[in-house]
Scaffold this motif. Structure first.
Motif, PDB file in Angstrom:
ATOM      1  N   UNK A 264     -10.488  -2.371   0.701  1.00 33.21           N
ATOM      2  CA  UNK A 264      -9.095  -2.129   0.330  1.00 33.21           C
ATOM      3  C   UNK A 264      -8.336  -1.392   1.425  1.00 33.21           C
ATOM      4  N   UNK A 265      -9.019  -0.524   2.126  1.00 34.70           N
ATOM      5  CA  UNK A 265      -8.353   0.303   3.136  1.00 34.70           C
ATOM      6  C   UNK A 265      -7.822  -0.525   4.301  1.00 34.70           C
ATOM      7  N   UNK A 266      -8.280  -1.768   4.415  1.00 40.85           N
ATOM      8  CA  UNK A 266      -7.821  -2.646   5.490  1.00 40.85           C
ATOM      9  C   UNK A 266      -6.681  -3.569   5.048  1.00 40.85           C
ATOM     10  N   UNK A 267      -6.284  -3.503   3.763  1.00 36.82           N
ATOM     11  CA  UNK A 267      -5.266  -4.407   3.233  1.00 36.82           C
ATOM     12  C   UNK A 267      -3.892  -3.748   3.196  1.00 36.82           C
ATOM     13  N   UNK A 268      -2.860  -4.570   3.325  1.00 41.85           N
ATOM     14  CA  UNK A 268      -1.492  -4.073   3.243  1.00 41.85           C
ATOM     15  C   UNK A 268      -0.902  -4.212   1.841  1.00 41.85           C
ATOM     16  N   UNK A 269      -1.415  -5.181   1.070  1.00 38.42           N
ATOM     17  CA  UNK A 269      -0.902  -5.421  -0.279  1.00 38.42           C
ATOM     18  C   UNK A 269      -1.987  -6.113  -1.094  1.00 38.42           C
ATOM     19  N   UNK A 270      -1.931  -5.908  -2.414  1.00 35.59           N
ATOM     20  CA  UNK A 270      -2.889  -6.544  -3.324  1.00 35.59           C
ATOM     21  C   UNK A 270      -2.130  -7.061  -4.544  1.00 35.59           C
ATOM     22  N   UNK A 271      -2.507  -8.261  -5.000  1.00 32.57           N
ATOM     23  CA  UNK A 271      -1.916  -8.834  -6.206  1.00 32.57           C
ATOM     24  C   UNK A 271      -2.687  -8.324  -7.415  1.00 32.57           C
ATOM     25  N   UNK A 272      -2.041  -7.437  -8.193  1.00 32.27           N
ATOM     26  CA  UNK A 272      -2.645  -6.920  -9.415  1.00 32.27           C
ATOM     27  C   UNK A 272      -1.986  -7.493 -10.672  1.00 32.27           C
ATOM     28  N   UNK A 273      -1.276  -8.595 -10.527  1.00 38.93           N
ATOM     29  CA  UNK A 273      -0.753  -9.278 -11.705  1.00 38.93           C
ATOM     30  C   UNK A 273       0.692  -8.994 -12.035  1.00 38.93           C
TER      31      UNK A 273
ATOM     32  N   UNK B 295       0.815  -1.219   0.000  1.00 39.84           N
ATOM     33  CA  UNK B 295       0.000   0.000   0.000  1.00 39.84           C
ATOM     34  C   UNK B 295       0.846   1.265   0.000  1.00 39.84           C
ATOM     35  N   UNK B 296       2.114   1.159   0.427  1.00 46.12           N
ATOM     36  CA  UNK B 296       2.996   2.325   0.466  1.00 46.12           C
ATOM     37  C   UNK B 296       4.131   2.202  -0.546  1.00 46.12           C
ATOM     38  N   UNK B 297       3.876   1.523  -1.635  1.00 48.95           N
ATOM     39  CA  UNK B 297       4.864   1.318  -2.694  1.00 48.95           C
ATOM     40  C   UNK B 297       5.374   2.668  -3.188  1.00 48.95           C
ATOM     41  N   UNK B 298       6.689   2.803  -3.355  1.00 48.28           N
ATOM     42  CA  UNK B 298       7.260   4.112  -3.681  1.00 48.28           C
ATOM     43  C   UNK B 298       7.401   4.380  -5.169  1.00 48.28           C
ATOM     44  N   UNK B 299       7.341   3.342  -5.987  1.00 44.68           N
ATOM     45  CA  UNK B 299       7.511   3.507  -7.427  1.00 44.68           C
ATOM     46  C   UNK B 299       6.150   3.828  -8.045  1.00 44.68           C
ATOM     47  N   UNK B 300       6.036   5.051  -8.598  1.00 52.08           N
ATOM     48  CA  UNK B 300       4.719   5.537  -8.986  1.00 52.08           C
ATOM     49  C   UNK B 300       4.163   5.019 -10.284  1.00 52.08           C
ATOM     50  N   UNK B 301       4.256   3.706 -10.524  1.00 49.45           N
ATOM     51  CA  UNK B 301       3.504   3.210 -11.678  1.00 49.45           C
ATOM     52  C   UNK B 301       2.049   3.014 -11.280  1.00 49.45           C
ATOM     53  N   UNK B 302       1.226   2.697 -12.234  1.00 48.08           N
ATOM     54  CA  UNK B 302      -0.218   2.830 -12.117  1.00 48.08           C
ATOM     55  C   UNK B 302      -0.831   2.205 -10.874  1.00 48.08           C
ATOM     56  N   UNK B 303      -0.479   0.971 -10.563  1.00 47.37           N
ATOM     57  CA  UNK B 303      -1.121   0.279  -9.440  1.00 47.37           C
ATOM     58  C   UNK B 303      -0.552   0.672  -8.083  1.00 47.37           C
ATOM     59  N   UNK B 304       0.475   1.514  -8.074  1.00 46.15           N
ATOM     60  CA  UNK B 304       1.098   1.898  -6.803  1.00 46.15           C
ATOM     61  C   UNK B 304       0.120   2.595  -5.873  1.00 46.15           C
TER      62      UNK B 304
END
Length: 255
Positions: free
Chosen positions: A238-247, A178-187
């Motif tokens: 989503x607000x309760x999750x730490x990470x999501x698999x988007x492929x 959820x705090x991914x630093x690389x600003x690609x689309x799903x970040x």
């Protein structure tokens, strides 16, 4: 070295236009960097194809950056930089211990030829990419900009095809934190307000290549949904999750 007789590929104009300021938004995430570094194994010499501004290049190794855009290479801090496309790498057979390619293969005009070049010049290949047919999709595509989904399915090769073409022996899922630093689309799956920032959108090739007449009304709908709380009500899960698999997947081939 800073140039190649092979010359830049057809993406030069695109990234010379949208690449300014790219490095400010697309900051390497340490969790993905660690995964890529581990996948490179004991490689001492590495060629980074589609290197852009140099994200995810491992420290402590001799890295040569290759990119078809001079604007991107100008933002790259490394000393070994070559202006070239993936399909014509100006290196001898087996010149590197490993080759890496991060979120770039969807830009290559000839994927199979580019992958063959990676295999030609290196013993091991490490590739990070995205499967446009993975579900769930990012809410951005389903609720605001289905044009992005159509655009990505047109330019991203299905993951199974990439795996087969590079003869990958390892396929590792990478759920996006959820705090991914690389600003690609799903970040920004849990930080929708960042999509309102035009600098963030400009650093994403999909946004940057869609017409403003498509993007701006969608962003205004998102802005209204955020202001009213409608987005947060729809996505309370989503607000309760730490990470999501988007492929997103890390592929490894070779020895």
């Amino acid at each position: 070295m800073d140039a190649s007789a092979a010359g830049p590929g057809p993406l030069t104009a695109t990234y010379d236009r949208i690449g300014v300021g790219y490095r400010d938004v697309r900051r390497a995430d340490p969790r993905l960097a660690a995964l890529i570094d581990q996948a490179l194994g004991g490689a001492r010499t590495v060629v980074n194809v589609g290197a852009g501004a140099g994200s995810y290049e491992p420290a402590g190794r001799e890295v040569t950056a290759v990119d078809p855009s001079q604007v991107m290479l100008d933002q790259h801090p490394g000393a070994r930089k070559v202006l070239a496309g993936a399909e014509r790498l100006p290196f001898a057979d087996g010149a590197f211990d490993a080759a890496m390619a991060v979120m770039t293969v969807h830009h290559w005009p000839d994927l199979r030829r580019g992958l063959a070049e990676l295999r030609r010049v290196s013993r091991r290949q490490v590739l990070f990419t995205y499967d446009p047919y993975h579900r769930p999709e990012l809410w951005l595509l389903t609720e605001y900009l289905p044009e992005i989904g159509a655009f990505e399915r047109a330019r991203f090769t299905p993951l199974a095809t990439v795996v087969a073409a590079m003869d990958a022996h390892t396929v590792l899922p990478f759920p996006i934190p959820h705090d991914f630093t690389d600003g690609f689309q799903s970040a920004y799956w849990r930080r929708p307000e960042l999509f309102l920032d035009p600098d963030v959108r400009r650093a994403n090739s999909t946004f940057a290549q869609l017409p403003a007449a498509v993007v701006e009304p969608a962003i205004e709908r998102m802005r209204a949904d955020l202001a009213s709380g409608a987005w947060h009500r729809r996505h309370a899960d989503l607000l309760a999750l730490d990470a999501v698999d988007y492929g997103y997947r890390l592929l490894v081939a070779g020895g």
